[in-house]
Structures are given as structure tokens and as C-alpha cells.
Design a protein around this motif. Structure first.
Motif, PDB file in Angstrom:
ATOM      1  N   ILE A  18      -3.839  -1.136  -9.807  1.00 17.81           N
ATOM      2  CA  ILE A  18      -5.377  -0.180  -8.913  1.00 17.81           C
ATOM      3  C   ILE A  18      -5.409   1.041  -9.580  1.00 17.81           C
ATOM      4  O   ILE A  18      -4.508   1.818  -9.740  1.00 17.81           O
ATOM      5  N   SER A  19      -6.595   1.335 -10.123  1.00 16.18           N
ATOM      6  CA  SER A  19      -6.644   2.928 -10.845  1.00 16.18           C
ATOM      7  C   SER A  19      -6.089   3.980  -9.538  1.00 16.18           C
ATOM      8  O   SER A  19      -6.600   3.641  -8.549  1.00 16.18           O
ATOM      9  N   PRO A  20      -6.541   5.135 -10.122  1.00 15.38           N
ATOM     10  CA  PRO A  20      -7.045   6.570  -9.395  1.00 15.38           C
ATOM     11  C   PRO A  20      -7.921   6.269  -8.484  1.00 15.38           C
ATOM     12  O   PRO A  20      -8.044   6.722  -7.185  1.00 15.38           O
ATOM     13  N   GLN A  21      -9.456   5.886  -9.083  1.00 20.90           N
ATOM     14  CA  GLN A  21     -10.721   6.286  -7.976  1.00 20.90           C
ATOM     15  C   GLN A  21     -10.397   4.957  -7.611  1.00 20.90           C
ATOM     16  O   GLN A  21     -11.224   5.592  -6.843  1.00 20.90           O
ATOM     17  N   GLU A  22     -10.018   3.548  -7.403  1.00 20.65           N
ATOM     18  CA  GLU A  22     -10.225   3.423  -6.963  1.00 20.65           C
ATOM     19  C   GLU A  22      -9.057   3.175  -5.531  1.00 20.65           C
ATOM     20  O   GLU A  22      -9.629   2.970  -4.265  1.00 20.65           O
ATOM     21  N   THR A  23      -7.693   3.828  -6.049  1.00 21.63           N
ATOM     22  CA  THR A  23      -7.041   4.697  -4.829  1.00 21.63           C
ATOM     23  C   THR A  23      -7.604   5.513  -3.628  1.00 21.63           C
ATOM     24  O   THR A  23      -7.743   5.884  -2.684  1.00 21.63           O
ATOM     25  N   ALA A  24      -8.800   6.318  -4.336  1.00 25.83           N
ATOM     26  CA  ALA A  24      -9.456   7.395  -4.211  1.00 25.83           C
ATOM     27  C   ALA A  24     -10.236   6.720  -3.040  1.00 25.83           C
ATOM     28  O   ALA A  24     -11.161   7.849  -2.055  1.00 25.83           O
ATOM     29  N   GLY A  25     -11.290   5.771  -3.312  1.00 26.08           N
ATOM     30  CA  GLY A  25     -12.062   5.211  -2.564  1.00 26.08           C
ATOM     31  C   GLY A  25     -11.429   4.454  -1.447  1.00 26.08           C
ATOM     32  O   GLY A  25     -12.168   4.384  -0.290  1.00 26.08           O
ATOM     33  N   LEU A  26     -10.240   3.679  -2.042  1.00 20.23           N
ATOM     34  CA  LEU A  26      -9.593   3.320  -0.717  1.00 20.23           C
ATOM     35  C   LEU A  26      -9.652   3.694   0.969  1.00 20.23           C
ATOM     36  O   LEU A  26      -9.667   4.194   1.481  1.00 20.23           O
ATOM     37  N   ARG A  27      -8.977   4.680  -0.194  1.00 20.13           N
ATOM     38  CA  ARG A  27      -8.301   6.509   1.214  1.00 20.13           C
ATOM     39  C   ARG A  27      -9.710   6.766   1.359  1.00 20.13           C
ATOM     40  O   ARG A  27      -9.232   7.596   3.161  1.00 20.13           O
ATOM     41  N   SER A  28     -10.480   6.769   0.886  1.00 17.87           N
ATOM     42  CA  SER A  28     -12.216   8.089   2.061  1.00 17.87           C
ATOM     43  C   SER A  28     -12.312   6.820   2.854  1.00 17.87           C
ATOM     44  O   SER A  28     -13.050   7.331   3.417  1.00 17.87           O
ATOM     45  N   ALA A  29     -12.406   5.331   2.560  1.00 15.92           N
ATOM     46  CA  ALA A  29     -12.194   4.101   3.541  1.00 15.92           C
ATOM     47  C   ALA A  29     -12.119   4.644   4.852  1.00 15.92           C
ATOM     48  O   ALA A  29     -11.226   4.680   5.242  1.00 15.92           O
ATOM     49  N   ARG A  30     -13.433   4.986   6.318  1.00 14.44           N
ATOM     50  CA  ARG A  30     -12.926   5.309   7.315  1.00 14.44           C
ATOM     51  C   ARG A  30     -13.360   3.539   8.076  1.00 14.44           C
ATOM     52  O   ARG A  30     -14.298   2.621   7.135  1.00 14.44           O
ATOM     53  N   GLY A  31     -12.645   3.420   9.002  1.00 11.37           N
ATOM     54  CA  GLY A  31     -12.771   2.150   9.878  1.00 11.37           C
ATOM     55  C   GLY A  31     -12.493   0.971  10.059  1.00 11.37           C
ATOM     56  O   GLY A  31     -11.498   1.276   8.714  1.00 11.37           O
ATOM     57  N   SER A  32     -12.426   0.365  11.140  1.00 13.80           N
ATOM     58  CA  SER A  32     -11.518  -0.934  10.286  1.00 13.80           C
ATOM     59  C   SER A  32     -11.575  -1.813  10.033  1.00 13.80           C
ATOM     60  O   SER A  32     -10.528  -2.331   9.443  1.00 13.80           O
ATOM     61  N   ALA A  33     -12.594  -1.847   9.386  1.00 10.63           N
ATOM     62  CA  ALA A  33     -12.811  -3.016   8.118  1.00 10.63           C
ATOM     63  C   ALA A  33     -13.166  -2.382   6.773  1.00 10.63           C
ATOM     64  O   ALA A  33     -13.815  -3.463   5.984  1.00 10.63           O
ATOM     65  N   ALA A  34     -13.360  -1.401   6.611  1.00  3.60           N
ATOM     66  CA  ALA A  34     -13.704  -0.248   5.736  1.00  3.60           C
ATOM     67  C   ALA A  34     -13.353  -0.494   4.213  1.00  3.60           C
ATOM     68  O   ALA A  34     -14.090  -1.332   2.702  1.00  3.60           O
ATOM     69  N   LYS A  35     -12.161  -0.852   4.681  1.00  4.79           N
ATOM     70  CA  LYS A  35     -11.119  -1.361   3.181  1.00  4.79           C
ATOM     71  C   LYS A  35     -11.363  -2.246   2.703  1.00  4.79           C
ATOM     72  O   LYS A  35     -11.409  -2.949   1.662  1.00  4.79           O
ATOM     73  N   VAL A  36     -11.221  -3.606   3.519  1.00  6.02           N
ATOM     74  CA  VAL A  36     -11.838  -5.170   3.449  1.00  6.02           C
ATOM     75  C   VAL A  36     -12.960  -5.150   2.710  1.00  6.02           C
ATOM     76  O   VAL A  36     -13.799  -5.662   1.485  1.00  6.02           O
ATOM     77  N   ASN A  37     -14.227  -4.286   3.034  1.00  2.00           N
ATOM     78  CA  ASN A  37     -15.667  -4.522   3.141  1.00  2.00           C
ATOM     79  C   ASN A  37     -15.507  -4.014   1.343  1.00  2.00           C
ATOM     80  O   ASN A  37     -15.999  -3.990   0.663  1.00  2.00           O
ATOM     81  N   LEU A  38     -14.840  -3.324   1.619  1.00  2.00           N
ATOM     82  CA  LEU A  38     -14.920  -1.845  -0.019  1.00  2.00           C
ATOM     83  C   LEU A  38     -14.584  -2.616  -1.134  1.00  2.00           C
ATOM     84  O   LEU A  38     -15.152  -3.197  -1.925  1.00  2.00           O
ATOM     85  N   ALA A  39     -13.498  -3.688  -1.511  1.00  2.00           N
ATOM     86  CA  ALA A  39     -12.867  -4.682  -1.721  1.00  2.00           C
ATOM     87  C   ALA A  39     -13.466  -5.874  -1.969  1.00  2.00           C
ATOM     88  O   ALA A  39     -14.062  -6.375  -3.322  1.00  2.00           O
ATOM     89  N   PHE A  40     -14.017  -6.146  -1.230  1.00  2.00           N
ATOM     90  CA  PHE A  40     -15.149  -7.422  -1.452  1.00  2.00           C
ATOM     91  C   PHE A  40     -16.747  -6.256  -1.919  1.00  2.00           C
ATOM     92  O   PHE A  40     -16.721  -7.400  -2.669  1.00  2.00           O
ATOM     93  N   PHE A  41     -17.347  -5.279  -1.554  1.00  2.00           N
ATOM     94  CA  PHE A  41     -18.038  -5.281  -2.337  1.00  2.00           C
ATOM     95  C   PHE A  41     -17.980  -5.005  -4.364  1.00  2.00           C
ATOM     96  O   PHE A  41     -18.830  -5.201  -4.639  1.00  2.00           O
ATOM     97  N   TRP A  42     -16.294  -4.615  -4.078  1.00  2.00           N
ATOM     98  CA  TRP A  42     -16.132  -3.801  -5.537  1.00  2.00           C
ATOM     99  C   TRP A  42     -16.560  -6.289  -6.455  1.00  2.00           C
ATOM    100  O   TRP A  42     -16.575  -6.226  -7.719  1.00  2.00           O
ATOM    101  N   LEU A  43     -15.640  -6.832  -5.916  1.00  2.00           N
ATOM    102  CA  LEU A  43     -14.880  -7.976  -6.285  1.00  2.00           C
ATOM    103  C   LEU A  43     -16.330  -8.585  -6.259  1.00  2.00           C
ATOM    104  O   LEU A  43     -17.068  -8.868  -7.675  1.00  2.00           O
ATOM    105  N   GLN A  44     -17.401  -8.499  -5.480  1.00  2.00           N
ATOM    106  CA  GLN A  44     -19.354  -8.933  -6.190  1.00  2.00           C
ATOM    107  C   GLN A  44     -20.242  -8.712  -7.135  1.00  2.00           C
ATOM    108  O   GLN A  44     -19.989  -8.994  -7.880  1.00  2.00           O
ATOM    109  N   GLU A  45     -20.050  -7.355  -7.144  1.00  2.00           N
ATOM    110  CA  GLU A  45     -20.457  -6.155  -8.501  1.00  2.00           C
ATOM    111  C   GLU A  45     -19.302  -6.886  -9.334  1.00  2.00           C
ATOM    112  O   GLU A  45     -19.911  -6.850 -11.119  1.00  2.00           O
TER     113      GLU A  45
END
Length: 191
Positions: A18-45
């Protein structure tokens, strides 16, 4: 707090890290499913970007759309499992089931012994009560499928098997890919 400690004790391995930018993005994600949604959108992108850049080679658009569909299906089932985890089993129903087990453990032996001979009634009583109590215990486990560690879904094992499949898939080359690579090498040497 317990969930965070439990998750930290069983981290997922990620192929490629995991890159430092991805780590920062995952740490800043708030909410019960925010990290999973973020990773899903990264995969789609990633799928869309690589498709537009031609990184998939001669793969047709229907196959690329199937990648999108499968990742979307996985996300849909994740959300379904999340709903099962968060929506509690109706409390009155659980209480009625427990009361039914208690009443049955008194009523069934009385009725069984009055209608059968002693040893047959004793064995049938034991079987009936064990079955009813067992069904109640299974129902208790189904009320909370993702919280008891001994019966937990082995997500880390599934992730390891998925990572192994990814590494196996991308470590070997398909014969068509080798032919394409050899043609590119011949073209670059002739140029």
C-alpha cells in the motif's frame, strides 16, 4: 474498540503493498463502510484507467465490463453481509424461542412418559430436548454471524487464497502474451 483490536490482530496482506497516499486516504475515510467503498472505487477507477490506456491488450469491451460487473457484485454482497451483521434479530422472537425451549424441556418429558414405556420415553425425551436446544443454539449463532471468533468466517484465509491466485495468474505468461512480446522484441530490433 474490540473490533479494531481484533482487526489489528489479523491484518490482510495486500499484493504489491500500500502506498503512503493510499494509507493516508484509508486513514482519513470515516464511517462504517467508507474504507471498503474507497477501495472499491479505486478498483473501479483502475479498471477503467487501464482499459482506456490499452493495458489489457486485445481484451474486448464485454470482458472489461464483466470485470466491472464482478467487482460490483462483490461489493453488493459485502453490503448484504454488512446488513446481516448490523440489523439485529428481533428481540421478542429470540425471547419467545428461549421460553419455548424451557417449556418444551418440561412439557415434552411429561407427555412422552405418559404415552410410552419408561426407557423408550427416556430416550425419546433426551433426543427431543437435545434437538430443540441444538436448534436454539444454532439460531443464537445465526443472530450474530460475524462476531464469534471460533465460528468466524476465515476472511484472512480467503484473502491469502485470492492473493495466491493473483500471483499465480500474473507470474506465468500466457502463450499468446509470449508471442506478442516476441513480436514486439523483433520489431524493436529491426527498427
Amino acid at each position: 474498540m474490540l473490533e479494531a483490536r481484533k482487526s489489528a490482530a489479523r491484518p490482510f496482506t495486500v499484493v504489491g503493498g500500500i502506498s503512503p497516499q493510499e494509507t493516508a486516504g484509508l486513514r482519513s475515510a470515516r464511517g462504517s463502510a467508507a474504507k471498503v467503498n474507497l477501495a472499491f472505487f479505486w478498483l473501479q477507477e483502475f479498471i477503467i484507467r487501464e482499459s482506456l490506456h490499452g493495458s489489457f491488450g486485445n481484451v474486448g469491451p464485454p470482458i472489461v465490463s464483466r470485470l466491472q460487473q464482478y467487482s460490483s457484485d462483490g461489493h453488493l454482497w459485502f453490503n448484504s453481509a454488512r446488513k446481516v451483521s448490523f440489523i439485529p434479530f428481533p428481540f421478542p422472537h429470540a425471547q419467545l424461542a428461549s421460553i419455548f425451549v424451557c417449556i418444551s424441556s418440561v412439557l415434552i418429558p411429561t407427555l412422552m412418559l405418559s404415552k410410552t414405556e419408561f426407557y423408550m420415553g427416556l430416550s425419546l425425551n433426551f433426543a427431543a430436548i437435545v434437538i430443540i436446544a441444538g436448534i436454539n443454539e444454532v439460531a443464537k449463532e445465526l443472530e450474530s454471524p460475524f462476531h464469534s471468533i471460533p465460528n468466524d468466517i476465515p476472511l484472512n484465509l480467503f484473502q491469502e487464497q485470492f492473493n495466491e491466485a493473483l500471483i499465480t495468474t500474473f507470474s506465468g505468461y500466457h502463450p499468446d502474451f509470449l508471442n506478442l512480446k516476441m513480436k514486439r522484441k523483433d520489431i524493436s530490433e529491426n527498427a
